[in-house]
Motif scaffolding. Structure first.
Motif, PDB file in Angstrom:
ATOM      1  N   GLN A   1      -7.129  -8.028  -3.944  1.00 15.07           N
ATOM      2  CA  GLN A   1      -7.184  -6.918  -4.688  1.00 15.07           C
ATOM      3  C   GLN A   1      -6.910  -7.450  -6.186  1.00 15.07           C
ATOM      4  O   GLN A   1      -5.910  -8.306  -6.188  1.00 15.07           O
ATOM      5  N   SER A   2      -7.568  -7.232  -7.244  1.00 12.52           N
ATOM      6  CA  SER A   2      -7.353  -7.836  -8.454  1.00 12.52           C
ATOM      7  C   SER A   2      -7.214  -6.706  -9.445  1.00 12.52           C
ATOM      8  O   SER A   2      -8.201  -5.845  -9.113  1.00 12.52           O
ATOM      9  N   ALA A   3      -6.403  -6.983 -10.343  1.00  7.80           N
ATOM     10  CA  ALA A   3      -6.127  -5.845 -11.399  1.00  7.80           C
ATOM     11  C   ALA A   3      -5.688  -6.507 -12.570  1.00  7.80           C
ATOM     12  O   ALA A   3      -5.076  -7.518 -12.827  1.00  7.80           O
ATOM     13  N   ARG A   4      -5.950  -5.912 -13.811  1.00  9.60           N
ATOM     14  CA  ARG A   4      -5.594  -6.309 -15.068  1.00  9.60           C
ATOM     15  C   ARG A   4      -5.376  -5.015 -15.991  1.00  9.60           C
ATOM     16  O   ARG A   4      -6.136  -4.171 -16.084  1.00  9.60           O
ATOM     17  N   HIS A   5      -4.323  -5.332 -16.769  1.00 13.11           N
ATOM     18  CA  HIS A   5      -3.848  -4.335 -17.925  1.00 13.11           C
ATOM     19  C   HIS A   5      -4.048  -5.000 -19.405  1.00 13.11           C
ATOM     20  O   HIS A   5      -3.559  -6.118 -19.263  1.00 13.11           O
TER      21      HIS A   5
ATOM     22  N   ASN B   1       0.591 -14.963   5.420  1.00 13.06           N
ATOM     23  CA  ASN B   1      -0.492 -14.119   5.326  1.00 13.06           C
ATOM     24  C   ASN B   1      -0.712 -13.232   4.010  1.00 13.06           C
ATOM     25  O   ASN B   1      -1.866 -12.650   3.989  1.00 13.06           O
ATOM     26  N   THR B   2       0.280 -13.607   3.111  1.00 10.19           N
ATOM     27  CA  THR B   2       0.252 -12.835   2.001  1.00 10.19           C
ATOM     28  C   THR B   2       0.667 -13.645   0.801  1.00 10.19           C
ATOM     29  O   THR B   2       1.628 -14.503   1.047  1.00 10.19           O
ATOM     30  N   SER B   3      -0.228 -13.271  -0.243  1.00  7.97           N
ATOM     31  CA  SER B   3       0.261 -14.199  -1.513  1.00  7.97           C
ATOM     32  C   SER B   3      -0.082 -13.152  -2.679  1.00  7.97           C
ATOM     33  O   SER B   3      -1.074 -12.307  -2.605  1.00  7.97           O
ATOM     34  N   LEU B   4       0.837 -13.280  -3.597  1.00  6.23           N
ATOM     35  CA  LEU B   4       0.627 -12.313  -4.769  1.00  6.23           C
ATOM     36  C   LEU B   4       0.828 -13.213  -6.137  1.00  6.23           C
ATOM     37  O   LEU B   4       1.630 -14.079  -6.171  1.00  6.23           O
ATOM     38  N   THR B   5      -0.344 -13.341  -6.695  1.00  7.72           N
ATOM     39  CA  THR B   5      -0.247 -14.119  -8.238  1.00  7.72           C
ATOM     40  C   THR B   5      -0.127 -13.325  -9.257  1.00  7.72           C
ATOM     41  O   THR B   5      -1.310 -12.402  -9.330  1.00  7.72           O
ATOM     42  N   ILE B   6       0.865 -13.305 -10.060  1.00  9.15           N
ATOM     43  CA  ILE B   6       1.017 -12.646 -11.298  1.00  9.15           C
ATOM     44  C   ILE B   6       0.192 -13.414 -12.425  1.00  9.15           C
ATOM     45  O   ILE B   6       0.793 -14.834 -12.703  1.00  9.15           O
ATOM     46  N   LEU B   7      -0.637 -12.916 -13.291  1.00 10.73           N
ATOM     47  CA  LEU B   7      -1.194 -13.821 -14.325  1.00 10.73           C
ATOM     48  C   LEU B   7      -1.184 -12.919 -15.823  1.00 10.73           C
ATOM     49  O   LEU B   7      -1.208 -11.578 -15.890  1.00 10.73           O
ATOM     50  N   THR B   8      -0.363 -13.689 -16.664  1.00  9.78           N
ATOM     51  CA  THR B   8      -0.525 -13.089 -17.931  1.00  9.78           C
ATOM     52  C   THR B   8      -0.939 -13.925 -19.046  1.00  9.78           C
ATOM     53  O   THR B   8      -1.350 -15.129 -18.775  1.00  9.78           O
TER      54      THR B   8
ATOM     55  N   TYR C   1      -2.637  -9.300 -11.848  1.00  5.38           N
ATOM     56  CA  TYR C   1      -2.370  -9.885 -10.342  1.00  5.38           C
ATOM     57  C   TYR C   1      -3.576  -9.930  -9.712  1.00  5.38           C
ATOM     58  O   TYR C   1      -4.531  -9.329  -9.672  1.00  5.38           O
ATOM     59  N   ILE C   2      -3.432 -10.756  -8.571  1.00  6.53           N
ATOM     60  CA  ILE C   2      -4.313 -11.206  -7.341  1.00  6.53           C
ATOM     61  C   ILE C   2      -3.472 -11.003  -6.421  1.00  6.53           C
ATOM     62  O   ILE C   2      -2.577 -11.950  -6.195  1.00  6.53           O
ATOM     63  N   LEU C   3      -3.985 -10.030  -5.519  1.00  3.21           N
ATOM     64  CA  LEU C   3      -3.192  -9.993  -4.031  1.00  3.21           C
ATOM     65  C   LEU C   3      -4.003 -10.101  -2.814  1.00  3.21           C
ATOM     66  O   LEU C   3      -5.019  -9.718  -2.990  1.00  3.21           O
ATOM     67  N   LYS C   4      -3.511 -11.025  -2.073  1.00  2.00           N
ATOM     68  CA  LYS C   4      -4.335 -11.298  -0.839  1.00  2.00           C
ATOM     69  C   LYS C   4      -3.662 -11.065   0.471  1.00  2.00           C
ATOM     70  O   LYS C   4      -2.505 -11.585   0.372  1.00  2.00           O
ATOM     71  N   HIS C   5      -4.080 -10.601   1.392  1.00  2.00           N
ATOM     72  CA  HIS C   5      -3.509 -10.237   2.549  1.00  2.00           C
ATOM     73  C   HIS C   5      -4.499 -10.424   3.800  1.00  2.00           C
ATOM     74  O   HIS C   5      -5.285  -9.860   3.791  1.00  2.00           O
TER      75      HIS C   5
END
Length: 736
Positions: free
Chosen positions: A341-345, A270-277, A327-331
């Protein structure tokens, strides 16, 4: 499908990440700059699921399947660019094009200009195609260097410090034409360009690529991916490329190096977290204009080579270091509720030193130096909840979202005279020192947006309705004078769309959409300006027969940009000149697009744009009303045909030849003052490839017949930009 509970550690991580959307806005109310302050927000696709009447955040016990495979192939079937939800293209009440990875590979795409050159409504006939930035038109409105990646706006400074990522790092490029304020916040009314990053894969992926070509080009690239562990709940992707080539200007050289590691972790079904750089460095030596420019007869350099270098070898240089972590978080909470939730620095450090020719006479060029030193640090986060539910015979996909961005930007600009250049002796080697800074600005930006959207499906109808409220502040400190300029603005945007399934793959639609852009400055009474606004009516039809690889679209639109700045009619000669917001630019047009895959062994992409009207319709100066928008063609068209890739056996390409060719027509258009009419041109592209032993060898030639055409004109200054001429790329790719 199987049932599972999120382990306590995973749940704590999930709640901590979601909490960021609440804590990020807490820093002191900062501010917002002009174009740099436009809002962006668009998340990743959230998968639809059967309905369920309740959800629980404390006890997550639900039934769900792993995310479906990506929508790949020569023709895309689905996209989230127009709705933020995983929606079939034919159910989207908007004009939307998707340039897939296969299409980019077939055409030998090297940058965004190449990627979008066969897309309706797009034109690069705006300014020079400089590899430092991406500046183009969509539906005749300039994009102001703005692009999006994975649904989030790529934040940038005022005209500089603009991200321009290597296209090898993307799976596909999406173009949503027309206003898109409800999903992306502040932005250009012409449309949105969204780049979709290459993400981790569960299946093993190994690709190496070598390329050479005109201008002494050489680059090498890798693309690796696959599972990290035996459980299969962790995947990785590593994409990188290093490129080195000469520019078309004498003594010019451009280098680019990037690496983009990515990791996906699924602690539960039910949950995935993708880290993008993404880490990228650009280094351009010599004149900044990748295209040569031709001087007009009234300029002192008329008759000299258009590629001649008029600067200094040890001075003219552009460097940019671009770093990104996101990152892109899906739950999935239950069968009804999902959160994404998508976020970027991101940070950008950019320096530019350029010597320009001010005038030339008697064999001597008078010169000035420009020095830019800019730094940008930006944070952006977008969180939205999706509910899949029903009310009687109506099925709903409802989004409730919030996004936030915070940007700090330092801009230091200098301009000053330097030593002359003897045009006969070409006496390079003169010592050049940086001029003193003319401007030293420090921007602080804060923007927040709240949005609500509902997609309703009933019978053969699909309707979309939504609204968004944005608020942002900007604060600019002029450090040389220690003065502040503050802007506090807000805007509401909405959308309505309706699609009808007429059967046999025919989907007519109608839509209304709005947008806005921040506007700095005040009128003669000290009142802050309101944002400029965009509004569009669009009527179209899509034809996509079921179980086929065919998609045809047609759209007519009426698009207006309003609240534009014009001269205050109360202005007096010799006094301070003020502006009022009464201007308007209107555009009306027709767009046609066809995409066909593997039809009797061929792939086809075709587009046609007809804009009989793109002009100023409101202005305080009566002489300006009716003036055509600069560099907007009435007619433009493109056609690309290539042979479908041979069948694969156990992942290995079958041996064989492939061919492709394309035509692009850029119609005649006017300069800014409408005093110069630029002629139309037909450009030809070609491709030959050969597959053997797991290798693909491809030769791509752009502008095959070396046609020269003007892409921007500045007659008052005595020069105009022209196309760089024929280029070719020879590429060897091995995938296993």
């Amino acid at each position: 499908m199987q049932q599972s509970n999120s382990p306590p550690t995973a749940k704590r991580l999930l709640y901590a990440l979601l909490g960021l959307s609440l804590f990020w806005p807490l820093p002191a109310a900062a501010t917002n700059g002009p174009d740099a302050t436009e809002n962006s927000a668009a998340g990743q696709t959230a998968k639809q699921s059967p309905q369920s009447p309740e959800f629980s955040l404390d006890e997550v016990e639900i039934t769900a399947a792993r995310d479906s495979a990506p929508d790949d192939g020569y023709i895309a079937k689905r996209s989230s660019a127009a709705t933020k939800t995983d929606t079939p293209l034919e159910e989207t009440a908007r004009s939307l094009s998707v340039v897939t990875g296969e299409q980019m590979a077939a055409r030998g795409v090297t940058d965004l200009f190449d990627a979008l050159s066969y897309t309706p409504g797009f034109s690069d006939a705006t300014a020079n195609r400089d590899s430092r930035h991406f500046l183009a038109q969509i539906r005749g409105f300039i994009n102001n260097f703005v692009t999006h990646t994975d649904g989030l706006r790529m934040l940038q400074g005022v005209g500089v410090a603009n991200p321009n990522y290597d296209t090898y790092s993307f799976e596909r490029i999406e173009v949503l034409r027309g206003p898109a304020g409800i999903l992306y916040g502040a932005g250009n009314p012409g449309g949105v360009v969204n780049q979709v990053s290459k993400q981790p894969t569960s299946q093993p992926l190994r690709e190496i690529q070598l390329q050479t070509g005109s201008n002494n080009l050489f680059n090498g690239a890798i693309d690796l991916g696959g599972a990290v562990n035996a459980q299969g709940n962790a995947e990785f992707r590593l994409t990188a490329r290093s490129s080195d080539e000469n520019t078309s200007m004498d003594y010019g050289k451009a280098e680019r190096h990037f690496i983009a590691p990515a990791l996906t972790w699924r602690p539960s079904d039910n949950t995935s977290l993708t880290i993008l750089t993404h880490f990228q460095k650009d280094d351009i030596k010599g004149a900044p204009d990748i295209n040569p420019y031709r001087y007009l007869p009234n300029h002192g350099l008329y008759g000299y080579s258009g590629t001649r270098f008029y600067g200094e070898h040890d001075y003219d240089r552009f460097t940019k270091n671009d770093k990104e972590l996101g990152y892109i978080l899906k739950h999935r909470f239950n069968d009804t509720w999902t959160v994404t939730q998508s976020a970027r620095h991101s940070t950008i450090d950019e320096k530019s030193r350029v010597i320009y020719v001010d005038s030339a006479a008697n064999g001597v060029a008078s010169r000035s130096a420009e020095y830019l030193d800019t730094d940008l640090s930006a944070n952006i986060i977008d969180t939205y909840f999706q509910a899949d539910w029903s009310s009687g015979a109506v099925k709903h996909v409802t989004l409730l979202g919030f996004d936030y961005q915070n940007t700090g930007y330092d801009y230091n600009y200098a301009w000053g005279s330097v030593a002359d250049l003897d045009l006969t002796a070409m006496n390079y080697g003169q010592k050049i020192t940086d001029p003193d800074f003319t401007y030293m600005w420090k921007y602080k930006v804060k923007q927040t947006g709240w949005y609500l959207q509902d997609q309703l499906k009933f019978g053969r109808w699909t309707a979309t309705a939504g609204g968004r409220y944005d608020r942002y502040d900007s604060n600019r400190l002029e450090r040389l004078t220690n003065t502040y300029t503050r802007i506090d603005q807000s805007a509401f945007t909405g959308r309505l769309g309706l699609v009808y399934d007429a059967g046999n793959g025919l989907f007519p639609y109608i839509s209304y959409d709005e947008s806005f852009e921040g506007q700095q400055g005040t009128d003669r009474y000290g009142n802050a300006f309101d944002p400029t606004t965009g509004r569009q009516y669009e009527l179209g039809v899509q034809y996509a027969p079921e179980n086929s690889s065919i998609r045809y679209t047609a759209a007519i639109f009426d698009l207006r940009k309003q609240n534009m700045l014009t001269d205050d009619p109360l202005n007096q000669a010799g006094q301070t000149r003020y502006q009022v917001q009464t201007g308007e630019t209107s555009a009306r047009g027709l767009e046609l697009e066809a995409n066909i895959a593997a039809l009797k062994g061929f792939n086809l992409t075709a587009a046609y744009t007809y804009m009989p009207k793109h002009e100023i319709t409101k202005d305080t100066a009566a002489a300006n009303i009716g003036r055509k928008t600069a560099n907007v063609s009435k007619h433009s068209a493109s056609f690309w045909l290539d042979t479908a890739a041979p069948a694969q056996e156990q992942g290995i390409l079958a041996q064989g030849w492939g061919f492709g060719a394309g035509l692009r027509y850029i119609g005649s258009r006017y300069d800014y003052t409408n005093t110069v009419k630029l002629g139309g041109v037909v450009l030809t592209d070609a491709m030959v490839r050969y597959d053997s032993g797991g290798w693909r060898y491809a030769l791509n030639v752009h502008n095959l017949f070396d046609r020269e055409y003007v892409i921007g004109t500045f007659p008052a200054e005595g020069y105009e930009y022209v196309n760089p001429g024929r280029t070719f790329r020879l590429t060897a790719t091995r995938r296993w």
